[in-house]
Design a protein around this motif. Structure first.
Motif, PDB file in Angstrom:
ATOM      1  N   SER A  20     -15.688   1.552   0.867  1.00 19.75           N
ATOM      2  CA  SER A  20     -17.137   1.351   0.719  1.00 19.75           C
ATOM      3  C   SER A  20     -17.456   0.564  -0.548  1.00 19.75           C
ATOM      4  CB  SER A  20     -17.866   2.704   0.709  1.00 19.75           C
ATOM      5  OG  SER A  20     -17.623   3.395  -0.500  1.00 19.75           O
ATOM      6  N   LYS A  21     -16.538   0.595  -1.522  1.00 25.97           N
ATOM      7  CA  LYS A  21     -16.744  -0.114  -2.791  1.00 25.97           C
ATOM      8  C   LYS A  21     -15.922  -1.402  -2.891  1.00 25.97           C
ATOM      9  CE  LYS A  21     -15.541   3.569  -5.038  1.00 25.97           C
ATOM     10  NZ  LYS A  21     -15.041   4.360  -6.155  1.00 25.97           N
ATOM     11  N   ASN A  22     -14.969  -1.611  -1.960  1.00 29.55           N
ATOM     12  CA  ASN A  22     -14.052  -2.747  -2.054  1.00 29.55           C
ATOM     13  C   ASN A  22     -13.920  -3.409  -0.685  1.00 29.55           C
ATOM     14  OD1 ASN A  22     -12.715  -2.318  -4.892  1.00 29.55           O
ATOM     15  ND2 ASN A  22     -12.792  -0.309  -3.922  1.00 29.55           N
ATOM     16  N   ASP A  23     -14.234  -4.700  -0.614  1.00 30.75           N
ATOM     17  CA  ASP A  23     -14.159  -5.443   0.646  1.00 30.75           C
ATOM     18  C   ASP A  23     -12.753  -6.025   0.804  1.00 30.75           C
ATOM     19  OD1 ASP A  23     -15.105  -6.485   3.039  1.00 30.75           O
ATOM     20  OD2 ASP A  23     -15.773  -8.354   2.096  1.00 30.75           O
ATOM     21  N   VAL A  24     -11.825  -5.148   1.154  1.00 31.22           N
ATOM     22  CA  VAL A  24     -10.411  -5.532   1.237  1.00 31.22           C
ATOM     23  C   VAL A  24      -9.780  -4.990   2.525  1.00 31.22           C
ATOM     24  CG1 VAL A  24     -10.103  -5.590  -1.274  1.00 31.22           C
ATOM     25  CG2 VAL A  24      -9.642  -3.471  -0.010  1.00 31.22           C
ATOM     26  N   THR A  25      -8.594  -5.466   2.779  1.00 30.94           N
ATOM     27  CA  THR A  25      -7.750  -4.938   3.851  1.00 30.94           C
ATOM     28  C   THR A  25      -6.580  -4.212   3.197  1.00 30.94           C
ATOM     29  OG1 THR A  25      -8.316  -6.725   5.371  1.00 30.94           O
ATOM     30  CG2 THR A  25      -6.253  -5.564   5.791  1.00 30.94           C
ATOM     31  N   LEU A  26      -6.328  -3.001   3.667  1.00 32.99           N
ATOM     32  CA  LEU A  26      -5.185  -2.229   3.185  1.00 32.99           C
ATOM     33  C   LEU A  26      -4.043  -2.411   4.179  1.00 32.99           C
ATOM     34  CD1 LEU A  26      -7.081   1.087   2.326  1.00 32.99           C
ATOM     35  CD2 LEU A  26      -6.481  -0.770   0.763  1.00 32.99           C
ATOM     36  N   MET A  27      -2.831  -2.675   3.666  1.00 27.07           N
ATOM     37  CA  MET A  27      -1.667  -2.897   4.527  1.00 27.07           C
ATOM     38  C   MET A  27      -0.659  -1.779   4.296  1.00 27.07           C
ATOM     39  SD  MET A  27      -1.369  -6.996   3.918  1.00 27.07           S
ATOM     40  CE  MET A  27      -1.984  -6.981   2.245  1.00 27.07           C
ATOM     41  N   PHE A  28      -0.116  -1.250   5.393  1.00 28.93           N
ATOM     42  CA  PHE A  28       0.783  -0.108   5.311  1.00 28.93           C
ATOM     43  C   PHE A  28       2.064  -0.331   6.102  1.00 28.93           C
ATOM     44  CE2 PHE A  28      -3.456   1.608   4.740  1.00 28.93           C
ATOM     45  CZ  PHE A  28      -3.305   2.489   3.689  1.00 28.93           C
ATOM     46  N   GLU A  29       3.133   0.261   5.622  1.00 26.60           N
ATOM     47  CA  GLU A  29       4.348   0.483   6.411  1.00 26.60           C
ATOM     48  C   GLU A  29       4.173   1.873   6.992  1.00 26.60           C
ATOM     49  OE1 GLU A  29       8.173  -0.150   8.038  1.00 26.60           O
ATOM     50  OE2 GLU A  29       6.968  -1.571   6.887  1.00 26.60           O
ATOM     51  N   GLY A  54       0.333  -3.373   0.595  1.00 26.50           N
ATOM     52  CA  GLY A  54      -0.464  -4.516   0.171  1.00 26.50           C
ATOM     53  C   GLY A  54      -1.947  -4.236   0.240  1.00 26.50           C
ATOM     54  N   VAL A  55      -2.695  -4.962  -0.581  1.00 24.97           N
ATOM     55  CA  VAL A  55      -4.155  -4.926  -0.587  1.00 24.97           C
ATOM     56  C   VAL A  55      -4.610  -6.350  -0.835  1.00 24.97           C
ATOM     57  CG1 VAL A  55      -6.237  -4.002  -1.692  1.00 24.97           C
ATOM     58  CG2 VAL A  55      -4.158  -2.594  -1.593  1.00 24.97           C
ATOM     59  N   ARG A  56      -5.473  -6.842   0.032  1.00 24.00           N
ATOM     60  CA  ARG A  56      -5.969  -8.204  -0.166  1.00 24.00           C
ATOM     61  C   ARG A  56      -7.408  -8.301   0.295  1.00 24.00           C
ATOM     62  NH1 ARG A  56      -2.581 -12.288   2.079  1.00 24.00           N
ATOM     63  NH2 ARG A  56      -4.252 -13.697   1.569  1.00 24.00           N
ATOM     64  N   ASN A  63      -6.021 -13.564  -2.536  1.00 19.16           N
ATOM     65  CA  ASN A  63      -4.629 -13.223  -2.811  1.00 19.16           C
ATOM     66  C   ASN A  63      -4.397 -11.725  -2.657  1.00 19.16           C
ATOM     67  OD1 ASN A  63      -3.820 -15.871  -3.494  1.00 19.16           O
ATOM     68  ND2 ASN A  63      -4.680 -15.628  -5.534  1.00 19.16           N
ATOM     69  N   VAL A  64      -3.154 -11.378  -2.435  1.00 20.22           N
ATOM     70  CA  VAL A  64      -2.768  -9.971  -2.438  1.00 20.22           C
ATOM     71  C   VAL A  64      -2.799  -9.501  -3.884  1.00 20.22           C
ATOM     72  CG1 VAL A  64      -0.887  -8.361  -1.931  1.00 20.22           C
ATOM     73  CG2 VAL A  64      -1.323 -10.273  -0.398  1.00 20.22           C
ATOM     74  N   ILE A  70      -1.917  -2.522  -6.886  1.00 22.15           N
ATOM     75  CA  ILE A  70      -1.713  -1.792  -5.631  1.00 22.15           C
ATOM     76  C   ILE A  70      -1.302  -0.350  -5.935  1.00 22.15           C
ATOM     77  CG2 ILE A  70      -0.415  -1.676  -3.455  1.00 22.15           C
ATOM     78  CD1 ILE A  70      -0.103  -4.761  -3.647  1.00 22.15           C
ATOM     79  N   ASP A  71      -0.515  -0.162  -6.996  1.00 25.01           N
ATOM     80  CA  ASP A  71      -0.162   1.201  -7.424  1.00 25.01           C
ATOM     81  C   ASP A  71      -1.431   2.010  -7.723  1.00 25.01           C
ATOM     82  OD1 ASP A  71       2.579   0.810  -7.249  1.00 25.01           O
ATOM     83  OD2 ASP A  71       2.832   0.402  -9.392  1.00 25.01           O
ATOM     84  N   GLU A  72      -2.383   1.386  -8.414  1.00 27.35           N
ATOM     85  CA  GLU A  72      -3.632   2.075  -8.745  1.00 27.35           C
ATOM     86  C   GLU A  72      -4.420   2.431  -7.489  1.00 27.35           C
ATOM     87  OE1 GLU A  72      -5.902  -0.063 -11.702  1.00 27.35           O
ATOM     88  OE2 GLU A  72      -4.110  -0.380 -12.947  1.00 27.35           O
ATOM     89  N   VAL A  73      -4.470   1.497  -6.534  1.00 20.96           N
ATOM     90  CA  VAL A  73      -5.162   1.775  -5.273  1.00 20.96           C
ATOM     91  C   VAL A  73      -4.463   2.917  -4.542  1.00 20.96           C
ATOM     92  CG1 VAL A  73      -5.829   0.853  -3.007  1.00 20.96           C
ATOM     93  CG2 VAL A  73      -6.016  -0.600  -5.061  1.00 20.96           C
ATOM     94  N   GLY A  74      -3.143   2.890  -4.534  1.00 20.25           N
ATOM     95  CA  GLY A  74      -2.380   3.955  -3.887  1.00 20.25           C
ATOM     96  C   GLY A  74      -2.724   5.325  -4.457  1.00 20.25           C
ATOM     97  N   LYS A  75      -2.842   5.404  -5.770  1.00 23.48           N
ATOM     98  CA  LYS A  75      -3.221   6.678  -6.403  1.00 23.48           C
ATOM     99  C   LYS A  75      -4.632   7.087  -5.996  1.00 23.48           C
ATOM    100  CE  LYS A  75      -0.248   6.139 -10.421  1.00 23.48           C
ATOM    101  NZ  LYS A  75      -0.189   5.758 -11.830  1.00 23.48           N
ATOM    102  N   GLU A  76      -5.517   6.104  -5.968  1.00 21.72           N
ATOM    103  CA  GLU A  76      -6.921   6.408  -5.647  1.00 21.72           C
ATOM    104  C   GLU A  76      -7.092   6.900  -4.206  1.00 21.72           C
ATOM    105  OE1 GLU A  76     -11.286   4.177  -5.731  1.00 21.72           O
ATOM    106  OE2 GLU A  76      -9.625   3.331  -6.891  1.00 21.72           O
ATOM    107  N   ILE A  77      -6.340   6.327  -3.286  1.00 26.97           N
ATOM    108  CA  ILE A  77      -6.505   6.720  -1.877  1.00 26.97           C
ATOM    109  C   ILE A  77      -5.480   7.762  -1.434  1.00 26.97           C
ATOM    110  CG2 ILE A  77      -7.575   4.508  -1.249  1.00 26.97           C
ATOM    111  CD1 ILE A  77      -4.899   3.719   0.070  1.00 26.97           C
TER     112      ILE A  77
END
Length: 190
Positions: A20-29, A54-56, A63-64, A70-77
């Motif tokens: 809701s705060k970030n207009d991005v795509t989250l990529m997962f394995e 990945g996050v882009r 850019n990704v 991405i580590d910070e995003v991982g912690k947040e989510i």
């Protein structure tokens, strides 16, 4: 459905809040317990789940994010992250040669652009022998020396091809499913 099964209610809430705060795509394995046998690489129970890779942004020229961001995003989510490290291109090639993982994504340390993905020889040979069609099986068993020269197989795997031709009956191996072939190939490698 596999992805939905791996997202807990807590994680789902964190995803919604972040997106809701970030207009991005989250990529997962995705390593799902029912699908992990389809992977060439063996995964343990504790490795199952979503791994943020990945996050882009959503624009074509976005850019990704850097691995650190991405580590910070991982912690947040509340998502796991794969290990990452800085090394030279030559050292990365050397690491890949002896790795039992699937492969490594290589990024430029200055621009953060993806340069390439190194698949490990272990991954490639298991995939190659597990998914080989009847025509290739026939060629391998009929004339292994010619097969090794005409197919893009690294010379380190020539003994494995010789092992299969000498010790694994062609028709019975060919009749197996891809998933049933993988443990036989992995056992031969070990």
């Amino acid at each position: 459905g596999y992805v939905r099964e791996l997202i807990s209610k807590e994680m789902y809430g964190k995803f919604l809040k972040y997106l809701s705060k970030n207009d991005v795509t989250l990529m997962f394995e995705v390593i799902h317990p029912e699908d992990k046998n389809n992977h060439i690489v063996h995964y343990e129970k504790e490795e199952e789940g979503l791994h943020l890779i990945g996050v882009r942004g959503k624009k074509l020229d976005d850019n990704v994010l850097t691995e650190e961001l991405i580590d910070e995003v991982g912690k947040e989510i509340g998502s796991r992250r794969p290990k990452h490290f800085k090394t030279t291109f030559g050292e990365a090639k050397s690491i890949v040669e002896s790795s039992l993982l699937e492969g490594y994504m290589i990024r430029d340390s200055e621009t953060q652009d993806y340069i390439c993905k190194f698949k490990t020889p272990n991954y490639l040979i298991i995939k190659f022998l597990s998914r080989m069609g009847k025509t290739q099986f026939n060629k391998m068993y009929k004339n292994p020396e010619e097969f090794k020269q005409n197919i893009n197989v690294e010379e380190e795997f020539f003994p494995l091809i010789d092992y299969f031709v000498e010790n694994v009956e062609q028709e019975s191996f060919y009749k197996l499913t891809e998933d049933d072939r993988k443990p036989i190939v992995k056992k031969a490698i070990d």
